[in-house]
Design a protein around this motif. Structure first.
Motif, PDB file in Angstrom:
ATOM      1  N   UNK A 165     -21.145  86.466   9.397  1.00 46.11           N
ATOM      2  CA  UNK A 165     -20.059  87.391   9.706  1.00 46.11           C
ATOM      3  C   UNK A 165     -20.171  87.905  11.138  1.00 46.11           C
ATOM      4  N   UNK A 166     -19.013  88.160  11.738  1.00 40.28           N
ATOM      5  CA  UNK A 166     -18.947  88.770  13.057  1.00 40.28           C
ATOM      6  C   UNK A 166     -18.430  90.198  12.892  1.00 40.28           C
ATOM      7  N   UNK A 167     -19.280  91.160  13.200  1.00 41.36           N
ATOM      8  CA  UNK A 167     -18.884  92.565  13.064  1.00 41.36           C
ATOM      9  C   UNK A 167     -18.160  93.036  14.316  1.00 41.36           C
ATOM     10  N   UNK A 168     -17.427  94.134  14.187  1.00 43.35           N
ATOM     11  CA  UNK A 168     -16.591  94.612  15.288  1.00 43.35           C
ATOM     12  C   UNK A 168     -17.154  95.858  15.964  1.00 43.35           C
ATOM     13  N   UNK A 169     -16.772  95.988  17.232  1.00 38.31           N
ATOM     14  CA  UNK A 169     -17.131  97.169  17.998  1.00 38.31           C
ATOM     15  C   UNK A 169     -15.937  97.573  18.857  1.00 38.31           C
ATOM     16  N   UNK A 170     -16.019  98.744  19.439  1.00 41.48           N
ATOM     17  CA  UNK A 170     -14.981  99.229  20.347  1.00 41.48           C
ATOM     18  C   UNK A 170     -15.566  99.217  21.748  1.00 41.48           C
ATOM     19  N   UNK A 171     -14.899  98.523  22.651  1.00 43.72           N
ATOM     20  CA  UNK A 171     -15.365  98.439  24.032  1.00 43.72           C
ATOM     21  C   UNK A 171     -14.589  99.442  24.888  1.00 43.72           C
ATOM     22  N   UNK A 172     -15.313 100.265  25.610  1.00 44.04           N
ATOM     23  CA  UNK A 172     -14.677 101.244  26.495  1.00 44.04           C
ATOM     24  C   UNK A 172     -15.278 101.133  27.898  1.00 44.04           C
ATOM     25  N   UNK A 235     -12.092  97.291  31.895  1.00 41.83           N
ATOM     26  CA  UNK A 235     -12.746  97.711  33.143  1.00 41.83           C
ATOM     27  C   UNK A 235     -11.747  98.344  34.112  1.00 41.83           C
ATOM     28  N   UNK A 236     -10.489  97.902  34.031  1.00 46.99           N
ATOM     29  CA  UNK A 236      -9.453  98.464  34.899  1.00 46.99           C
ATOM     30  C   UNK A 236      -8.976  99.830  34.410  1.00 46.99           C
ATOM     31  N   UNK A 237      -9.443 100.205  33.203  1.00 45.47           N
ATOM     32  CA  UNK A 237      -9.070 101.503  32.669  1.00 45.47           C
ATOM     33  C   UNK A 237      -7.718 101.524  31.971  1.00 45.47           C
ATOM     34  N   UNK A 238      -7.233 100.331  31.577  1.00 42.42           N
ATOM     35  CA  UNK A 238      -5.920 100.260  30.933  1.00 42.42           C
ATOM     36  C   UNK A 238      -5.962 100.608  29.451  1.00 42.42           C
ATOM     37  N   UNK A 239      -7.137 100.625  28.872  1.00 39.95           N
ATOM     38  CA  UNK A 239      -7.256 100.951  27.456  1.00 39.95           C
ATOM     39  C   UNK A 239      -8.637 100.632  26.939  1.00 39.95           C
ATOM     40  N   UNK A 240      -8.783 100.704  25.626  1.00 40.79           N
ATOM     41  CA  UNK A 240     -10.029 100.321  24.968  1.00 40.79           C
ATOM     42  C   UNK A 240      -9.755  99.022  24.212  1.00 40.79           C
ATOM     43  N   UNK A 241     -10.804  98.323  23.813  1.00 40.45           N
ATOM     44  CA  UNK A 241     -10.625  97.047  23.120  1.00 40.45           C
ATOM     45  C   UNK A 241     -11.426  97.027  21.831  1.00 40.45           C
TER      46      UNK A 241
END
Length: 308
Positions: A165-172, A235-241
């Protein structure tokens, strides 16, 4: 009845019953394909495709049986070729892997490195696409196996071997306000513009489904085709992923931070897909074992036999 005619029948079906699309994909003429289909229908004594004003609109009832048989016949022809390669070139041959960007970029490199060390004479080819596209490559014989997550539609002619399984994270971006929350909720995440996968990937469905079940409408600014693109815009600050955790590397992604999101979003199962009843060469078994150690030759053979 010729093999070329059988291939035309199968390819027309795979291209949504569009002869024009089939002709373009096969670099041949529409009249030529139509003629061969009519010839095989005449020989069989019934129509494979249903038509409306001389235009193919679908399969007839016996046509569905024809497709099943044709797939089996062409698969067996392919097996004969593979057997010939196994006998005449035990150490050589080729292996074509269809996979997604995440697998190719973040999961496969070390596996491929070890495989090449073990099988230097085998020509290895990588093809990329979304989870559905890579399974279509295997189904059509353009790839030997597919490595990816869940698909948009089922593939009854393929054997699916679950790997991990591939678990998820939030990138900021570093310093983002979300990093101050120890265990963010879906409401916390939804307060910011979100970059997620293209709709063709299971990651998008599972992220959206989590918000839907919570009655939250997130602000999805766009769906990126791969993790590297997503991280660029973060990285450009347009949002989180919202991404799979395997795509974040603390050493390389120095301007970014990852927040565990296993409590918010379902993981995705990485699987290997193979054509049912296909002949697997020794190096194919070895590659599968390198990718997922629990998938021994015996385990793979048992899974293949279950769909016969």
């Amino acid at each position: 009845m010729k093999l070329q005619q059988l291939r035309y029948v199968l390819e027309v079906f795979r291209h949504g019953n569009h002869i024009s699309n089939t002709a373009e994909a096969l670099h041949t003429s529409q009249p030529g394909i139509s003629k061969h289909i009519q010839m095989i229908e005449s020989e069989l004594g019934f129509e494979i495709f249903s038509r409306k004003r001389n235009r193919i609109v679908g399969l007839t009832e016996p046509g569905r049986e024809v497709i099943t048989i044709v797939q089996r016949v062409l698969n067996d022809i392919d097996n004969l070729k593979r057997l010939g390669e196994e006998i005449t070139s035990r150490d050589g041959g080729s292996l074509t892997i269809a996979t997604t960007h995440t697998q190719a970029r973040y999961v496969l490199p070390k596996v491929i490195e070890r495989f090449i060390q073990r099988h230097p004479a085998v020509q290895l080819h990588l093809r990329q696409g979304n989870p559905t596209q890579i399974c279509e490559m295997v189904e059509s014989g353009d790839a030997d196996l597919a490595i990816g997550t869940e698909t948009l539609r089922p593939f009854p002619s393929l054997v699916r071997l679950d790997c991990f399984e591939l678990e998820r994270c939030i990138i900021t971006k570093a310093g983002h306000p979300l990093l101050k929350i120890r265990r963010p909720s879906l409401h916390d995440v939804a307060a910011y513009p979100i970059i997620t996968h293209d709709p063709a990937f299971s990651g998008r469905w599972k992220v959206m489904n989590a918000f839907k079940q919570a009655g939250i409408q997130p602000n999805i600014i766009f769906g990126a085709v791969d993790a590297d693109v997503s991280k660029t815009y973060v990285e450009l600050g347009l949002g989180i992923a919202v991404m799979t955790a395997v795509t974040f590397n603390r050493r390389k992604d120095q301007g970014l931070r990852a927040i565990d999101a296993t409590h918010l979003f379902q993981s995705s199962m990485t699987s290997i897909s193979l054509r049912a009843n296909s002949y697997l060469r020794n190096h194919t078994y070895d590659f599968i074992r390198l990718f997922a150690p629990q998938l021994t030759r015996e385990a793979v053979d048992a899974a293949m036999q279950q769909v016969q």
